[in-house]
Design a protein around this motif. Sequence first.
Motif, PDB file in Angstrom:
ATOM      1  N   ALA A  71       0.748  -1.400  -0.211  1.00  8.80           N
ATOM      2  CA  ALA A  71      -0.073   0.057   0.216  1.00  8.80           C
ATOM      3  C   ALA A  71       0.555   1.300   0.912  1.00  8.80           C
ATOM      4  O   ALA A  71       0.550   2.535  -0.245  1.00  8.80           O
ATOM      5  N   LYS A  72       2.631   1.450   0.549  1.00  9.34           N
ATOM      6  CA  LYS A  72       2.917   2.187   0.815  1.00  9.34           C
ATOM      7  C   LYS A  72       3.537   2.330  -0.339  1.00  9.34           C
ATOM      8  O   LYS A  72       3.487   3.312  -0.801  1.00  9.34           O
ATOM      9  N   VAL A  73       4.068   1.123  -1.089  1.00 12.54           N
ATOM     10  CA  VAL A  73       4.638   1.729  -2.448  1.00 12.54           C
ATOM     11  C   VAL A  73       3.682   2.731  -3.599  1.00 12.54           C
ATOM     12  O   VAL A  73       3.946   2.935  -4.526  1.00 12.54           O
ATOM     13  N   CYS A  74       3.029   1.721  -3.066  1.00 14.65           N
ATOM     14  CA  CYS A  74       1.919   1.793  -4.494  1.00 14.65           C
ATOM     15  C   CYS A  74       0.889   3.644  -4.739  1.00 14.65           C
ATOM     16  O   CYS A  74       1.017   4.694  -5.243  1.00 14.65           O
ATOM     17  N   GLU A  75       0.525   3.722  -3.295  1.00 11.81           N
ATOM     18  CA  GLU A  75      -0.133   5.797  -2.779  1.00 11.81           C
ATOM     19  C   GLU A  75       1.541   6.510  -3.034  1.00 11.81           C
ATOM     20  O   GLU A  75       1.135   7.542  -3.513  1.00 11.81           O
ATOM     21  N   GLU A  76       2.429   5.746  -2.452  1.00 10.95           N
ATOM     22  CA  GLU A  76       3.685   7.081  -2.893  1.00 10.95           C
ATOM     23  C   GLU A  76       4.584   6.984  -3.678  1.00 10.95           C
ATOM     24  O   GLU A  76       5.217   8.114  -3.814  1.00 10.95           O
TER      25      GLU A  76
ATOM     26  N   ALA B 199      -2.401 -11.355  -5.653  1.00  8.49           N
ATOM     27  CA  ALA B 199      -4.119 -10.439  -7.035  1.00  8.49           C
ATOM     28  C   ALA B 199      -4.086  -8.672  -5.639  1.00  8.49           C
ATOM     29  O   ALA B 199      -4.012  -8.051  -6.495  1.00  8.49           O
ATOM     30  N   LEU B 200      -3.865  -8.988  -4.154  1.00  9.69           N
ATOM     31  CA  LEU B 200      -4.063  -7.905  -3.452  1.00  9.69           C
ATOM     32  C   LEU B 200      -3.837  -7.091  -3.680  1.00  9.69           C
ATOM     33  O   LEU B 200      -3.541  -5.785  -4.528  1.00  9.69           O
ATOM     34  N   VAL B 201      -2.130  -7.058  -4.064  1.00 12.97           N
ATOM     35  CA  VAL B 201      -1.343  -6.198  -4.390  1.00 12.97           C
ATOM     36  C   VAL B 201      -1.499  -5.841  -6.181  1.00 12.97           C
ATOM     37  O   VAL B 201      -0.745  -4.429  -6.433  1.00 12.97           O
ATOM     38  N   GLU B 202      -1.494  -6.753  -6.759  1.00 10.82           N
ATOM     39  CA  GLU B 202      -1.867  -6.507  -8.269  1.00 10.82           C
ATOM     40  C   GLU B 202      -2.801  -5.197  -8.034  1.00 10.82           C
ATOM     41  O   GLU B 202      -3.071  -4.482  -8.915  1.00 10.82           O
ATOM     42  N   GLU B 203      -3.853  -5.774  -7.550  1.00  7.72           N
ATOM     43  CA  GLU B 203      -5.051  -4.513  -7.350  1.00  7.72           C
ATOM     44  C   GLU B 203      -3.899  -2.680  -7.060  1.00  7.72           C
ATOM     45  O   GLU B 203      -5.007  -1.949  -8.018  1.00  7.72           O
ATOM     46  N   MET B 204      -3.969  -3.531  -6.386  1.00  5.75           N
ATOM     47  CA  MET B 204      -3.417  -1.758  -5.578  1.00  5.75           C
ATOM     48  C   MET B 204      -2.444  -0.958  -6.423  1.00  5.75           C
ATOM     49  O   MET B 204      -3.080  -0.396  -6.762  1.00  5.75           O
ATOM     50  N   ILE B 205      -1.614  -2.105  -7.361  1.00  6.58           N
ATOM     51  CA  ILE B 205      -0.788  -1.238  -8.315  1.00  6.58           C
ATOM     52  C   ILE B 205      -1.190  -0.976  -9.653  1.00  6.58           C
ATOM     53  O   ILE B 205      -1.222   0.191  -9.693  1.00  6.58           O
ATOM     54  N   CYS B 206      -2.464  -1.701  -9.321  1.00  5.88           N
ATOM     55  CA  CYS B 206      -3.360  -1.384 -11.022  1.00  5.88           C
ATOM     56  C   CYS B 206      -4.360  -0.118 -10.663  1.00  5.88           C
ATOM     57  O   CYS B 206      -4.770   1.209 -11.613  1.00  5.88           O
ATOM     58  N   SER B 207      -4.866   0.686  -9.043  1.00  6.21           N
ATOM     59  CA  SER B 207      -5.404   1.246  -9.215  1.00  6.21           C
ATOM     60  C   SER B 207      -4.635   2.629  -8.716  1.00  6.21           C
ATOM     61  O   SER B 207      -5.203   3.311  -9.261  1.00  6.21           O
ATOM     62  N   THR B 208      -3.122   2.479  -9.195  1.00  5.74           N
ATOM     63  CA  THR B 208      -2.105   4.088  -8.409  1.00  5.74           C
ATOM     64  C   THR B 208      -1.349   3.698  -9.701  1.00  5.74           C
ATOM     65  O   THR B 208      -1.130   4.785 -10.519  1.00  5.74           O
TER      66      THR B 208
END
Lengths: 594, 594
Positions: free
Chosen positions: B46-51, B110-119
């Motif tokens: 989450a941190k990597v994706c958001e930041e 799959a959850l990590v992938e979702e965050m990457i695609c969101s960001t």
Amino acid sequence: MAQYKAPLRDMRFVLGELFDYSDINQMPGCEDFTPDVVDAVLEEAAKVCEEILYPINRSGDEEGCHWDDGVVTTPKGFKEAYDAFAQGGWTGIACDPVYGGQGAPKSINALVEEMICSTNLSFGMYPGLSFGAYAALHSHASDALKDKFLPKMVEGTWAGTMCLTEPHCGTDLGIIKTKADPLADGSYSITGTKIFISAGEHDLTENIIHLVLAKLPDAPKGTKGISLFLVPKFMVGDDGSMGKRNAVKCGSIEHKMGIKASSTCVMNFDGAIGYLVGEPHQGMPAMFTMMNQERLSVGIQGLGLGEAAYQGAAAYARDRLQGRALTGAKSPEKPADSLLVHPDIRRMLLTARATNEGCRAMGMWVARALDTAKHHTDPVKREEAEEFVQLMTPIVKALFTDWGFDNTNLGVQVFGGHGYIREWGMEQYVRDARIAQIYEGTNGIQALDLVGRKMPAKAGRNLRRFFHPVQAYIEANVSKDGLGEFVQPLAKAFMRLQQATGELAQRGMKNPDEAGAAATEFLRLFGLVAVGFMWARMAEIALAKKDDDPDGFYKTKLITAKFYMERVLPQSGALFSAIMAGSKTIMELDEDLF
Amino acid sequence: MAQYKAPLRDMRFVLGELFDYSDINQMPGCEDFTPDVVDAVLEEAAKVCEEILYPINRSGDEEGCHWDDGVVTTPKGFKEAYDAFAQGGWTGIACDPVYGGQGAPKSINALVEEMICSTNLSFGMYPGLSFGAYAALHSHASDALKDKFLPKMVEGTWAGTMCLTEPHCGTDLGIIKTKADPLADGSYSITGTKIFISAGEHDLTENIIHLVLAKLPDAPKGTKGISLFLVPKFMVGDDGSMGKRNAVKCGSIEHKMGIKASSTCVMNFDGAIGYLVGEPHQGMPAMFTMMNQERLSVGIQGLGLGEAAYQGAAAYARDRLQGRALTGAKSPEKPADSLLVHPDIRRMLLTARATNEGCRAMGMWVARALDTAKHHTDPVKREEAEEFVQLMTPIVKALFTDWGFDNTNLGVQVFGGHGYIREWGMEQYVRDARIAQIYEGTNGIQALDLVGRKMPAKAGRNLRRFFHPVQAYIEANVSKDGLGEFVQPLAKAFMRLQQATGELAQRGMKNPDEAGAAATEFLRLFGLVAVGFMWARMAEIALAKKDDDPDGFYKTKLITAKFYMERVLPQSGALFSAIMAGSKTIMELDEDLF
């Protein structure tokens, strides 16, 4: 790249076969547009659109508009195209001959508008906005203002805009901040910021006439305190000569998803001189008188882009060889079959075709009513037509633009990966179409307008203008051999619409959220039935003419009508369920839990 | 601009409350990913994706990729972000520990992938494609090739691609022209042109490992004559040292509707040295073994963008004050109420929420099956899980990406005019999401895969992996107090699905066009029911926990579940009608009449 050919055959069909154009032609003011003249107008419009507007559509999208210290330059070729367009008389086609226009009825102009939107929506925005400003002035300005400003606008030497939205409000204009202070000479000093002003600044015309909503110092609160002002970019002398620059300037242009060759401007009014149009505080009613025409025109934008996307996709599907038919090779001599052997490709194309042609028919139905409301000699006919227009306008705007967007996406999907690449032009249709669901009142607002204003108005009399003829048609035709198979699905969907209407009227009176929660689905259900009625009538004509059908036009109509009844209209069931679900669940969630 | 926060609460819910993660954690190879480790991984992702990824999403879209004589430069900040991403171990999170990976189960990845695609979907394409190439090599390459290439790919120093499509064929790979000529040393000379190669060339890594489909000289015709080759951008010595440049060059990059920071390349192979991966002529089966993972991942792209759009729209609706509630002012002290007082705004947000959260749950269901098929000790469980994955993969891919696109459009609509302006970021989601409906097999192809391959396979055994548990759940819960109101609509839709399945199986055997004509609607009906099952189960849990619900999470779940049952699931009726309509009308129109 995809090519576009104006669908003149189908336009003539809706104009003269599905409906009787001679009705319109006989009304006072419409006599000049005889069938022969109309044919020539449509042919010529097709030529202008195919040969002048279409070739600069892709390049205009790539280049976009340029802003430099308040000066806006349109993409390469737009100025030349505009000059040709204006010289051809197209800026004034639907304008009053008193001011130099040609007075074309909306029945004709709607078809011309469709061709313009199919070939270059961005371009079309410039004369489109001018026409909106023209229409507001024509209805509400003093003769002095009209004499001074309209002739140049009609001939296209000057353009016009509509300045409504502000940074903090679009839908809710009651809270605008732009103010108008009276000056000693009877004019006003206008100060404020307007955003999302289409064609607010550009290099196509010598002058730009802004119509601006603003509040007088003594204005009541809310929408009842809004007045309408004419604010020219350059002052105009009493002799029509161009004077000094007025204090209105384009602060910036927006970078948008699409319609990139149309300038979308932030307009700063900094004590600009303006003239009151109509009565003080009557700006909103003045806007509303022209809104029905405008909303039909925005609906037609959806149709125009849907048509262009269909044509591109159908041509690609015919030419592209890939895969084999599920039932065995159809062209064994080639490395692969065409995409048209695949049922799913046909499903996409027929969906677009059924909705496009259905909208074209329905648009003509409403355009005729606009003409009737304006030109008919019998005041009762005029009033009935006006009631029908009131009812159908939000449906046309929302349904046509939603379907238009869907159809541009179907076009991309038929192209596969190539649809996503800019050079093919298909994805531009998607981006251009997206705005039509938003501007001129979002489609959600259209749905509220339908359930909250148009339906309850006049104790439901608007509704009867739709329900009575459809009911009568169903009763007369549902049991007929051949035609019955088209009318029966319509009858089923119509029953659902009647039931939903009654239910919603009752519930909405008790709790407005009940109407609000169902509004979007209700509008769609209404639109499905209205287009279903058009398809039943088109099928009726096609059945009668199918034995003399050298080009397969009527055969195609019959198949497309069947497709609509089998695969589009049944959506009415799901919509009915959603409408009946009520507002409780929707309104239950606390704001901070979203 | 909209902000994004990874939906960790809901991710933990599907991982550990809706399903039992300890099942997965106990399988051999998954033991290291204990609940504590998983929590830390999700927090860190989450941190990597958001930041890191989110801040360069808009700028990457504006700048796009640059091509200059075969050299591709990614937008500003991408190289630095990639280095941080690789150094954090994210390129190898789901890779085999033997080659330096972390071996995360798909349930987690799959959850990590979702965050990457969101960001930042464009960014995600680079490691995403590398992982695809990694997976194909891992399953099919010789140990020598694996030892030489995988460790660098896992650590992210080298990237990978999948080179399938050619100018004349995408869906139908049987007609590719790229050829592979054997060389004396056992390697091959690869010649041909590939298009639409994501991450085909870029500046993020020292080397790029292309996996290329090509035909050997003696290849049988069609898809049975395709072989898979590894073609490095730079040759690699036996000691792992980088050698001379191979004869593969990026001829150009595409200008696309979206994912503009992801390079989409034309790749020219001009006698490039390649190594056979797996057996000759077995390229297509090799591709297919990794396709299920890939297609789930593409589905998750739709979900990720839908989630990002929902978050942006919900925040905007809360903050934007405009208009008044239909039932009277909710915040009379302010100039206007928030958009959340309007039922139609709530309808849009709840639609997005119900479909997003439903897809997240369904994605987890399928990801768990992928893990089970790979890691379970019991071969029967493995086979059953594999059957379930086979069946559900096309549904996930098409449903998630269709809904993802719809939800990005709902996000734009909530924003009104501002949604159309690039700087707000909402329209980018629409443009980025559009490709996911096309690539990795268009959604129409997914539907054909479902009805033509997955359903009939193994005499319908795949189907039973879905129908049996859903049927059992319905029977056990349909009459329960409280839960029944969620299960009853599911039961109704499930009945329609059963009936449509039976009908389609029968008709499709007689005439494949019958299956083809119904495929898209059938897939959607299947997906609606599958997500409906997820919502019933989520409601069950929320009902049990609703009395201990300090943050309103379970209350929100219950309302969203009701919304799904009332307003989304009833679409099953219209779909059923369309499925039953058959292929006759669709196939009737002559090709030249389109």
